[in-house]
Each structure stands twice: as structure tokens, then as C-alpha cells.
Scaffold this active site. Sequence first.
Site, PDB file in Angstrom:
ATOM      1  N   LYS A 184      18.455   9.193 -17.165  1.00 47.80           N
ATOM      2  CA  LYS A 184      19.459   8.179 -16.807  1.00 47.80           C
ATOM      3  C   LYS A 184      18.873   7.085 -15.909  1.00 47.80           C
ATOM      4  CE  LYS A 184      22.924   9.407 -19.299  1.00 47.80           C
ATOM      5  NZ  LYS A 184      23.156   8.594 -20.498  1.00 47.80           N
TER       6      LYS A 184
ATOM      7  N   GLY B 198      26.825   7.883 -31.554  1.00 49.79           N
ATOM      8  CA  GLY B 198      27.416   9.068 -30.910  1.00 49.79           C
ATOM      9  C   GLY B 198      28.930   9.017 -30.998  1.00 49.79           C
TER      10      GLY B 198
ATOM     11  N   TYR C 278      18.152  15.306 -17.142  1.00 44.58           N
ATOM     12  CA  TYR C 278      19.258  14.385 -17.425  1.00 44.58           C
ATOM     13  C   TYR C 278      19.167  13.173 -16.492  1.00 44.58           C
ATOM     14  CZ  TYR C 278      24.183  12.935 -17.958  1.00 44.58           C
ATOM     15  OH  TYR C 278      25.343  12.234 -18.202  1.00 44.58           O
TER      16      TYR C 278
ATOM     17  N   GLY D 137      31.065  12.210 -30.446  1.00 46.05           N
ATOM     18  CA  GLY D 137      30.829  12.998 -29.234  1.00 46.05           C
ATOM     19  C   GLY D 137      31.973  12.932 -28.240  1.00 46.05           C
ATOM     20  N   GLN D 138      31.725  13.461 -27.040  1.00 43.28           N
ATOM     21  CA  GLN D 138      32.768  13.589 -26.014  1.00 43.28           C
ATOM     22  C   GLN D 138      33.429  12.246 -25.693  1.00 43.28           C
ATOM     23  OE1 GLN D 138      31.384  14.225 -22.044  1.00 43.28           O
ATOM     24  NE2 GLN D 138      33.427  14.638 -21.241  1.00 43.28           N
TER      25      GLN D 138
ATOM     26  N   ILE E 184      25.658  11.661 -36.406  1.00 42.37           N
ATOM     27  CA  ILE E 184      24.499  12.373 -36.954  1.00 42.37           C
ATOM     28  C   ILE E 184      24.979  13.444 -37.917  1.00 42.37           C
ATOM     29  CG2 ILE E 184      22.786  11.953 -35.137  1.00 42.37           C
ATOM     30  CD1 ILE E 184      23.611  14.686 -33.923  1.00 42.37           C
TER      31      ILE E 184
HETATM   32  N1  SER Z   1      29.344  14.930 -17.026  1.00 38.48           N
HETATM   33  C1  SER Z   1      27.900  14.888 -16.913  1.00 38.48           C
HETATM   34  C2  SER Z   1      27.331  16.234 -16.726  1.00 38.48           C
HETATM   35  O1  SER Z   1      27.972  17.026 -16.066  1.00 38.48           O
HETATM   36  C3  SER Z   1      27.502  14.026 -15.763  1.00 38.48           C
HETATM   37  O2  SER Z   1      27.502  12.699 -16.122  1.00 38.48           O
HETATM   38  O3  SER Z   1      26.261  16.495 -17.176  1.00 38.48           O
END
Ligand code: SER
Length: 318
Positions: free
Chosen positions: A147, A8, A143, A11-12, A35
Site C-alpha cells: 500500500k 476487482g 499488505y 470483490g468486497q 477474474i
Molecule cells: N480491511 C483491511 C484489512 O483488514 C485494511 O484495509 O486488511
Amino acid sequence: MKKILVIGATGQIGSELTMALRSTYGGQNVVAGYIVGAEPKGELLESGPAEICDVTDAPAIDAVVKKHGIDTIYNLAALLSVVAEGKPKLAWKIGVDGLWNILEIARENGCAVFTPSSIGSFGPTTPHVMTPQDTIQRPRTMYGVTKVTTELLSDYFFLKYGVDTRAVRFPGVISNVTPPGGGTTDYAVDIYYYAVRGEKFTCPIKEGTLMDMIYMPDALKAAIDIMEADPSRLIHRNAFNIASMSFAPETIYASIKKYKPDFEMVYDVDPLKQSIAESWPDCMDDSCARNEWDWNPVYDLDGMTRDMLEKLPARILK
Ligand code: SER
């Protein structure tokens, strides 16, 4: 010297973490895994090796690990909270099936693994104020489900197979480089872009909604420091609360107004983002990170605002 693979890497977080790792360990020792469709460019491409690394393709990643003699994997592949609600099965495939691939590859090749968790691993029944390190984690977002699973699976591979897994629970990460895509905390990044462009900002989160946030340089420091920590001091592993600032929309707005007095903000609350935000902590207790590996962030809200307003114009104004 470590030999690191960042999955990744465009990515951010990955785009800046890869560069920070390269300046710490040397460009040739840090492989940028990406990717197809998100290829590295510019400095990221020129400062070290890059390889296609789709977290769902275990044989390909295993080959990259062997080719480069990798001993540490930063696994940053994930869908953020709002996007994951729209694509729950894909979020699971990347976040959990992908993690399984990484942990198995790590076990077979003797690698350490960092896979971040998040404030999103908590839910509505978690104590919201000074959220403890060890507490109730019953998130209601996909999400969050991925996690919590990340934390449990990473600990499992450490306890059962001795894989050196360690991680932090990231707050909302704010940076002036790569924007986030589809998170609940994105408003705290977007607001700076509007302020710098001199536009009115419409905030999707309700006044008074507190969430933990962190400035990217501190987030990078945490990711590097935890992997360098003395293992004999670690009581916890996956994953440590880290905190540096917690604020509601009106507080970040006031911080920006100090330097941009004409800046305007109005509210138009997004129900999905708001319900996710309300299920997350107001502020986390990060004393375990401070005690076990000397976590000590540098930036507070005003320090971050000054730095964002200084650096962002060069990137976004032509
Ligand atoms: N920055 C993430 C989100 O807002 C949280 O870990 O999904």
C-alpha cells in the site's frame, strides 16, 4: 460522461462500487472487470458490460480499455492483510506489479486512476492518535508494504507523466453485501452476522484495540467524490486519510447490544491479527480530505449498526 473500468468488480468493495458507479454514470458506461473464478452474477452481471481483467495481464486490460474507450480506472485488485502475510509474493504481484500495468495503460490511454490505500499503510512507529496525513509510514506487513508502494508509485506517475491518480486510505470497510476475506478488520463485519443469527461471537481482537472503520455507503461516496474533485484544490493525491468512526471491540459490541440485548461476545485473541491491529492507527486525522475535497461522512457507529441490523437479516436468514 465518464467511461469507467472497475478492476476487482466482484470483490468486497468492487461489487458495490460498480453498482454505485452505474447508478451515477449509467450502466453501459461502467465495465465490471473480474477474474476467472469470480464471475459477476445477478444485478452486477445484468446492469452493464463485464470483461475478464486480470491485473497481471497487461495486454488483456489494455485491449479492454481500448475496446470500451475507458477514461477512468478503479483498480481494486488486492489481497487483504492477513491473507497477504501467508502469500507475500502474490500480494506484491497483484498489488505492485499489477498497479504498474494499470499505470502504464493509463499513461498510454489517458486514463485517470483510483487505487485505494489503507490504514494498513501505517506501522508501529506511526503516531497512532489523530494520525496526520503526512507522517511516518513504515508498515511491517506485506499488505502495508504494497500500500505504501501504491501511494508512492501513483504519485510518481502523476508527477512524472501527469497521470491523474487520486486515492483514499480506507479504514476497515463494513458492509451487509459482500463479506471481506482475510482482513484484520473483518471482525467488525463478522460480529453483525453472528448477532443476526443469534449466535455467540468470539472476537479475535483484544478489548481496547482501536481501529478506524467506515460503513460502505460512505466508502463508496469517498471513492466517487475524490475522482470528481476539482484538481486545482488538491494539495495531496495518494492517498487521503478518511475517517468516520473509530472503535474497539467492546464498543461495537455495546452498540449491537442496544438493539439485541441477548447478544453475547467472548474473546479469543488471534496473535497475528492482534499484532497487525496494534500497528495501525487508533484514529486518523482526515482534515486534508475535508479541506481539499469536502469529505463529509454520513454514518456513525450507531447509525451503521441500525442499518446493518435492518438489512442483513434479509440477506442471510432464509
Ligand atoms: N480491511 C483491511 C484489512 O483488514 C485494511 O484495509 O486488511
